[in-house]
Design a protein around this motif. Sequence first.
Motif, PDB file in Angstrom:
ATOM      1  N   GLU A 130      43.589  37.954  37.495  1.00 36.59           N
ATOM      2  CA  GLU A 130      44.436  36.718  37.314  1.00 36.59           C
ATOM      3  C   GLU A 130      45.560  36.849  36.322  1.00 36.59           C
ATOM      4  N   LEU A 133      48.231  38.961  37.800  1.00 33.66           N
ATOM      5  CA  LEU A 133      49.176  38.319  39.049  1.00 33.66           C
ATOM      6  C   LEU A 133      50.127  37.372  38.455  1.00 33.66           C
ATOM      7  N   ASP A 134      49.583  36.941  37.129  1.00 36.06           N
ATOM      8  CA  ASP A 134      50.501  35.770  36.416  1.00 36.06           C
ATOM      9  C   ASP A 134      51.587  36.486  35.839  1.00 36.06           C
ATOM     10  N   ARG A 138      54.363  44.084  37.733  1.00 39.52           N
ATOM     11  CA  ARG A 138      53.165  44.683  37.501  1.00 39.52           C
ATOM     12  C   ARG A 138      53.169  46.219  37.878  1.00 39.52           C
ATOM     13  N   GLY A 161      44.268  33.030  40.579  1.00 40.31           N
ATOM     14  CA  GLY A 161      44.015  34.079  41.404  1.00 40.31           C
ATOM     15  C   GLY A 161      44.038  34.116  42.754  1.00 40.31           C
ATOM     16  N   HIS A 164      47.765  33.093  43.869  1.00 42.08           N
ATOM     17  CA  HIS A 164      48.840  34.224  43.600  1.00 42.08           C
ATOM     18  C   HIS A 164      48.507  35.337  44.702  1.00 42.08           C
ATOM     19  N   LEU A 165      47.185  35.898  44.871  1.00 38.00           N
ATOM     20  CA  LEU A 165      46.822  36.913  45.510  1.00 38.00           C
ATOM     21  C   LEU A 165      47.206  37.032  47.169  1.00 38.00           C
ATOM     22  N   ALA A 168      51.056  37.478  47.199  1.00 40.56           N
ATOM     23  CA  ALA A 168      51.180  38.833  46.643  1.00 40.56           C
ATOM     24  C   ALA A 168      51.172  39.861  47.714  1.00 40.56           C
ATOM     25  N   LEU A 194      51.111  45.102  45.481  1.00 38.52           N
ATOM     26  CA  LEU A 194      50.655  44.407  44.415  1.00 38.52           C
ATOM     27  C   LEU A 194      51.274  44.845  43.176  1.00 38.52           C
TER      28      LEU A 194
END
Length: 276
Positions: A130, A133-134, A138, A161, A164-165, A168, A194
């Motif tokens: 999480e 993802l924030d 990445r 989480g 966002h996932l 993403a 990702l």
Amino acid sequence: MSEIDQSSPPGVSTEREGPILVVRIDREKVANALDPDSMVLLRHALEEFRDDSSLAVAIVTGAGQRAFCAGSDLGRTPPAGRPFAAALLAPWEEGVGDGGYVRAITLSEVAAGKPLIAAVNGHAAGGGLEIALDCDLRIASTTATFSLPEARWASIPAVGGLSHLLRAIPPAVAMKMLLTGHRIDAHEALRLGLVSDLYEPDELLDAALELARRIAANGPLSIRAITQLARRSYEVPLSQAIAMEQAMWGLLRDTSDRAEGRRAFSERRDPSYGGE
């Protein structure tokens, strides 16, 4: 790396290189899982990053090469002590971990428009994923893994989480991860988008620093504007997102930095920005 902050308590440490702040989750013995105290330290590190005008980019990573962050340290999460509403409405630091309720650490909200890079140096599980993802960018080591196993423990990923996932990666893959706790490796994460890049474990931090330097060399106002717009744009209809872009462009149009950028381009030199 320079200007190491030796005063940082155990749990989270910070290092500074010019306009870049490296924020390291430093609980290697427990796979960098976060207990309530280290959650508070992590938030404080991002608040200092937000409030220091000389800092442009932050890198979030974990100590060692085993784990980025294994989520919450369940062994140090206290049992229920007061009603959920009391913990939710209490001042932030009082609510962390209170009554089994861990208050959300939304790094992007705390950073307030400054870009965050997640350098995922190992396992990113639960709250660790999480956090990644924030972040706005990445990158990962070739040994990194990614999972949201909360459903296995009768909970949900509730610090962004899930949402966002689903944004993403392809929803079908995201739902498989969410409903089963399925773990993906670094190469699958790269294939799915990702993460943007993979590096060998001993090269990851240097790569993150180079990425941060490239960002920090650009117009500081434009970097913050792009970051803010990117975070907000998927929350609104396309027409509204475009209107937000046009309004932000208008705010930047007459800045000294934009004029300097155009002069530097025509004179074939590197620009010198002042954040004005």
